[in-house]
Design a protein around this motif. Sequence first.
Motif, PDB file in Angstrom:
ATOM      1  N   THR A  95       0.791  -1.291  -0.001  1.00  0.00           N
ATOM      2  CA  THR A  95       0.255  -0.052   0.110  1.00  0.00           C
ATOM      3  C   THR A  95       0.856   1.244  -0.020  1.00  0.00           C
ATOM      4  N   PRO A  96       0.774   2.110  -1.067  1.00  0.00           N
ATOM      5  CA  PRO A  96       1.574   3.176  -1.184  1.00  0.00           C
ATOM      6  C   PRO A  96       1.293   4.277   0.320  1.00  0.00           C
ATOM      7  N   LEU A  97       2.349   4.957   0.502  1.00  0.00           N
ATOM      8  CA  LEU A  97       1.983   5.840   1.459  1.00  0.00           C
ATOM      9  C   LEU A  97       2.468   7.256   0.861  1.00  0.00           C
ATOM     10  N   PRO A  98       1.589   7.946   0.426  1.00  0.00           N
ATOM     11  CA  PRO A  98       1.627   9.316  -0.244  1.00  0.00           C
ATOM     12  C   PRO A  98       1.390  10.223   0.663  1.00  0.00           C
ATOM     13  N   ILE A  99       1.796  11.664   0.339  1.00  0.00           N
ATOM     14  CA  ILE A  99       1.687  12.487   1.212  1.00  0.00           C
ATOM     15  C   ILE A  99       0.704  13.597   0.454  1.00  0.00           C
ATOM     16  N   THR A 100      -0.419  13.943   1.136  1.00  0.00           N
ATOM     17  CA  THR A 100      -1.465  14.919   0.791  1.00  0.00           C
ATOM     18  C   THR A 100      -1.240  16.419   1.156  1.00  0.00           C
ATOM     19  N   HIS A 101      -1.101  17.201   0.220  1.00  0.00           N
ATOM     20  CA  HIS A 101      -0.824  18.542   0.612  1.00  0.00           C
ATOM     21  C   HIS A 101      -1.465  19.470  -0.274  1.00  0.00           C
ATOM     22  N   SER A 102      -1.610  20.799   0.235  1.00  0.00           N
ATOM     23  CA  SER A 102      -1.962  21.932  -0.600  1.00  0.00           C
ATOM     24  C   SER A 102      -1.370  23.042  -0.451  1.00  0.00           C
ATOM     25  N   ASP A 103      -0.435  23.656  -1.128  1.00  0.00           N
ATOM     26  CA  ASP A 103       0.552  24.634  -1.126  1.00  0.00           C
ATOM     27  C   ASP A 103      -0.118  26.002  -0.910  1.00  0.00           C
ATOM     28  N   PHE A 104       0.378  26.884  -0.174  1.00  0.00           N
ATOM     29  CA  PHE A 104       0.167  28.415  -0.201  1.00  0.00           C
ATOM     30  C   PHE A 104       1.246  29.108   0.457  1.00  0.00           C
ATOM     31  N   PHE A 105       1.375  30.336   0.328  1.00  0.00           N
ATOM     32  CA  PHE A 105       2.382  31.098   0.865  1.00  0.00           C
ATOM     33  C   PHE A 105       1.964  32.554   1.278  1.00  0.00           C
ATOM     34  N   ILE A 133      -7.279  19.303   1.830  1.00  0.00           N
ATOM     35  CA  ILE A 133      -6.209  18.234   2.227  1.00  0.00           C
ATOM     36  C   ILE A 133      -7.214  17.206   2.908  1.00  0.00           C
ATOM     37  N   ALA A 134      -8.123  17.347   3.704  1.00  0.00           N
ATOM     38  CA  ALA A 134      -9.014  16.537   4.591  1.00  0.00           C
ATOM     39  C   ALA A 134     -10.076  16.056   3.533  1.00  0.00           C
ATOM     40  N   GLU A 135     -10.536  16.932   2.789  1.00  0.00           N
ATOM     41  CA  GLU A 135     -11.399  16.413   1.690  1.00  0.00           C
ATOM     42  C   GLU A 135     -11.159  15.445   0.754  1.00  0.00           C
ATOM     43  N   MET A 136      -9.605  15.626   0.233  1.00  0.00           N
ATOM     44  CA  MET A 136      -9.075  14.603  -0.572  1.00  0.00           C
ATOM     45  C   MET A 136      -9.022  13.221   0.203  1.00  0.00           C
ATOM     46  N   ILE A 137      -8.534  13.332   1.435  1.00  0.00           N
ATOM     47  CA  ILE A 137      -8.259  12.019   2.238  1.00  0.00           C
ATOM     48  C   ILE A 137      -9.769  11.451   2.466  1.00  0.00           C
ATOM     49  N   GLU A 138     -10.725  11.876   2.812  1.00  0.00           N
ATOM     50  CA  GLU A 138     -11.873  11.624   2.906  1.00  0.00           C
ATOM     51  C   GLU A 138     -12.619  10.762   1.601  1.00  0.00           C
ATOM     52  N   LYS A 139     -12.482  11.387   0.600  1.00  0.00           N
ATOM     53  CA  LYS A 139     -13.008  10.894  -0.641  1.00  0.00           C
ATOM     54  C   LYS A 139     -12.207   9.649  -1.197  1.00  0.00           C
ATOM     55  N   THR A 140     -10.720   9.840  -0.907  1.00  0.00           N
ATOM     56  CA  THR A 140      -9.985   8.576  -1.245  1.00  0.00           C
ATOM     57  C   THR A 140     -10.487   7.522  -0.429  1.00  0.00           C
ATOM     58  N   THR A 141     -10.623   7.635   1.000  1.00  0.00           N
ATOM     59  CA  THR A 141     -11.097   6.727   1.911  1.00  0.00           C
ATOM     60  C   THR A 141     -12.334   6.030   1.520  1.00  0.00           C
ATOM     61  N   ILE A 142     -13.407   6.757   0.759  1.00  0.00           N
ATOM     62  CA  ILE A 142     -14.653   6.167   0.419  1.00  0.00           C
ATOM     63  C   ILE A 142     -14.476   5.459  -0.878  1.00  0.00           C
ATOM     64  N   GLY A 143     -13.514   5.970  -1.736  1.00  0.00           N
ATOM     65  CA  GLY A 143     -13.221   5.329  -2.918  1.00  0.00           C
ATOM     66  C   GLY A 143     -13.914   6.326  -4.132  1.00  0.00           C
ATOM     67  N   LEU A 144     -14.371   7.623  -3.625  1.00  0.00           N
ATOM     68  CA  LEU A 144     -14.773   8.441  -4.792  1.00  0.00           C
ATOM     69  C   LEU A 144     -13.442   8.988  -5.759  1.00  0.00           C
ATOM     70  N   VAL A 145     -12.553   8.910  -5.100  1.00  0.00           N
ATOM     71  CA  VAL A 145     -11.358   9.438  -5.853  1.00  0.00           C
ATOM     72  C   VAL A 145     -10.473   8.268  -5.989  1.00  0.00           C
ATOM     73  N   THR A 146      -9.751   8.045  -7.233  1.00  0.00           N
ATOM     74  CA  THR A 146      -8.808   6.809  -7.423  1.00  0.00           C
ATOM     75  C   THR A 146      -7.368   7.286  -6.627  1.00  0.00           C
ATOM     76  N   GLY A 147      -7.005   6.421  -5.649  1.00  0.00           N
ATOM     77  CA  GLY A 147      -5.937   6.769  -4.968  1.00  0.00           C
ATOM     78  C   GLY A 147      -4.594   6.257  -5.859  1.00  0.00           C
ATOM     79  N   MET A 148      -3.506   6.875  -5.491  1.00  0.00           N
ATOM     80  CA  MET A 148      -2.232   6.927  -6.602  1.00  0.00           C
ATOM     81  C   MET A 148      -1.567   5.205  -6.369  1.00  0.00           C
ATOM     82  N   THR A 149      -1.120   4.859  -7.521  1.00  0.00           N
ATOM     83  CA  THR A 149      -0.391   3.583  -7.609  1.00  0.00           C
ATOM     84  C   THR A 149       1.260   3.934  -7.556  1.00  0.00           C
TER      85      THR A 149
END
Length: 258
Positions: A95-105, A133-149
């Motif tokens: 299982t890959p361990l990616p980093i979910t991030h959103s950049d700003f400055f 970030i939280a939204e992407m993690i939630e959608k990936t957990t549900i399976g609405l967003v395809t997680g990375m390979t």
Amino acid sequence: RIGDLVQEGIIHPVWNAISLRKDDWLEMDNVVVRAARNRLRAWADLAATSTKTVNGMAKTVLEHETMTDAHEAVVDMDAIAEGRNDFPLIGRQGTPLPITHSDFFYTRRTLEISRNSGEGLDSISAEMAGFRIAEMIEKTTIGLVTGMTYGNASLYTRAPTVYGYLNFPPRLTKTNMTTPTGSNGSAVLTSFLQLRDLLYAAKKYGPYMVYTSTDYDAYLDNLFSTTEPSAGTLRSRLLQIDGIRDIRRLDYLSIATN
């Protein structure tokens, strides 16, 4: 940036120096945490029940092994009949361990204006980034967003991919669940019992967390039976099924994906 420090005559940067002050960081932390608590139930439930700990920064793929159910018992009177030799087959999964991030400055001028005016730092970017970030993690957990390979697929029995509830390949499915209408409580109950039998057959004995799409609450909180009000709501009746821990709505799960 190092280039900016060099232009100011600082050739050896002090690595523990930062542009934001303590109060700026505290305010940013507060809004990021607040954004991450917006009904992200699937991820929160999974994190609360997980017993796995891993240093995610030190690994890129979390590996585990799968094994076939081997061997058989032989029954005879003197134990001399030869049984079938067998051995479990071992497979490796990742299982890959990616980093979910959103950049700003924040620019230096923005910081100076904030400090000079005495007004708080505009932290809307931090709040929105935290929510994305939280939204992407939630959608990936549900399976609405395809997680990375990620990783060498030839090393594993299945390509190392981040899967969710709706797209995990070996998941169990029941495609003929009865949709509640407000007057078919008994039929919905029967569907739930059939679904539990399907899990029983796969040696999955619970406890179970039931997630519903966004349009179920109106029916779950209605009467189980219009002719027997004392039976309570449909939700309360379904919660009486042995093994069901709770029934929760997922705000990101629509009827089209239920």
